[in-house]
Design an enzyme around this catalytic site. Sequence first.
Site, PDB file in Angstrom:
ATOM      1  N   GLU A  26      22.847  20.737  31.244  1.00  0.00           N
ATOM      2  CA  GLU A  26      22.778  19.770  30.146  1.00  0.00           C
ATOM      3  C   GLU A  26      22.214  18.457  30.664  1.00  0.00           C
ATOM      4  O   GLU A  26      22.752  17.874  31.609  1.00  0.00           O
ATOM      5  CB  GLU A  26      24.164  19.549  29.543  1.00  0.00           C
ATOM      6  CG  GLU A  26      24.156  18.590  28.356  1.00  0.00           C
ATOM      7  CD  GLU A  26      25.541  18.378  27.772  1.00  0.00           C
ATOM      8  OE1 GLU A  26      25.859  19.007  26.754  1.00  0.00           O
ATOM      9  OE2 GLU A  26      26.311  17.587  28.371  1.00  0.00           O
ATOM     10  N   TYR A  33      18.136  14.906  24.060  1.00  0.00           N
ATOM     11  CA  TYR A  33      19.178  15.817  24.550  1.00  0.00           C
ATOM     12  C   TYR A  33      18.529  17.164  24.829  1.00  0.00           C
ATOM     13  O   TYR A  33      17.786  17.690  24.003  1.00  0.00           O
ATOM     14  CB  TYR A  33      20.289  15.988  23.512  1.00  0.00           C
ATOM     15  CG  TYR A  33      21.288  17.068  23.874  1.00  0.00           C
ATOM     16  CD1 TYR A  33      22.457  16.750  24.562  1.00  0.00           C
ATOM     17  CD2 TYR A  33      21.066  18.403  23.548  1.00  0.00           C
ATOM     18  CE1 TYR A  33      23.369  17.729  24.908  1.00  0.00           C
ATOM     19  CE2 TYR A  33      21.976  19.391  23.888  1.00  0.00           C
ATOM     20  CZ  TYR A  33      23.127  19.051  24.574  1.00  0.00           C
ATOM     21  OH  TYR A  33      24.022  20.031  24.923  1.00  0.00           O
TER      22      TYR A  33
END
Length: 403
Positions: free
Chosen positions: A213, A125
């Site tokens: 993101e 992530y």
Amino acid sequence: MNVHEYQAKDILKQFNVPIQDGKVADSPEKAVEAAKQLKAETNTPVFVVKAQIHAGGRGKGKIQGTEQRGVSIAKDLDGVKEIATNLLGHTLVTHQTGPSGKTVNKIYIAEDAYYPGESELKEFYISILLDRDRSCNVIMASSEGGVDIEEVAANTPEKIVKEWIDPVSGLLPFQARNIAFALGLSGNAFKDMVKFLMKLYKAYEATDASMVEINPALKTSDDKIIAVDAKVNFDDNALFRHNNIAELRDKTEEDPLEVEASEADLNYIKLDGNVGCMVNGAGLAMATMDIIKLSGGEPANFLDVGGGANAQTVEAGFRIILKDPNVKAILINIFGGIVRGDRVANGVVEAYKKIGDIPVPIIVRLQGTNAEEGAKIIEESGLRVSSAIALSEAAEKVKEVIS
């Protein structure tokens, strides 16, 4: 402003950020053609078909009333067509959309990035956003890719790595190396992650993004780092510098009332309450919503008309608020600094008469420049509008009309 995954990837690709390649389609037939082109360009053995909506959790989300997920694997062209048919024009429900879901108007046909090889596949992530407390950007990364970051923060916070970026020097190579090292990478994968982060940060700054993101960022079996998914939000106040990005706005993904408000230069966010509010200034809007809650009501919206409130903006605000069937009353809370109270009062009266019979009571609280004159105009208008000067008085009047 939000964009779709395929749009975000196109932007990142312009900055040489490695991505999972794919093509967008809005019909089953176009999906098959896109898959054929992708097969010719990448020789992918299977296809990943992804619903394009402005919400996360697509992989776990399902089309209403079916078992069709928002992200599926197609082994051949027939599979692509079948999945596209199941997705397009149907409602996808995820944990972020709520039970009402969102209609899938486009899909993204992507290559398979999870091919076998000598090295182990690993998902990470990565996000970049502004840390308002420190007044600088921060890169957040975790070895737990493919999982909601909120879940990681709640269960394994020690697996979240943060690196704060000096706004003058920008992201420095040693900081990118710190992140790659903290993620447990080595060799070619370590080097590729450093390059990936440097390019990603460049894209973030150059486009005036408010958030980037990547979840997941994949370490492939040949130790490359690529963006398998991408979510990018842009600062609305900077879009005048990026016409090419502003053109990517998909209004079908936004609340219709919020779209209407933006076209009238109003800052509007729909909420679930029963008292509409119209104010000038974001801070005053927050205070007004507190007043509504203290009076026993619930705010139905956030609506900031800015410093130039006049008959036109007030009328537009009225029309937008009244389209919410849950609204039982409207509280207008204006502080007269740049704008005069009597001008706002005349605007309210004029807008009321132009719209016609407004079915809910209206409380106007004026304070500041010419507040008393404004209150007099309201009281003498003969309309279903009452005025207030003090916040406590406004709260009491709201309580009276909703009880």
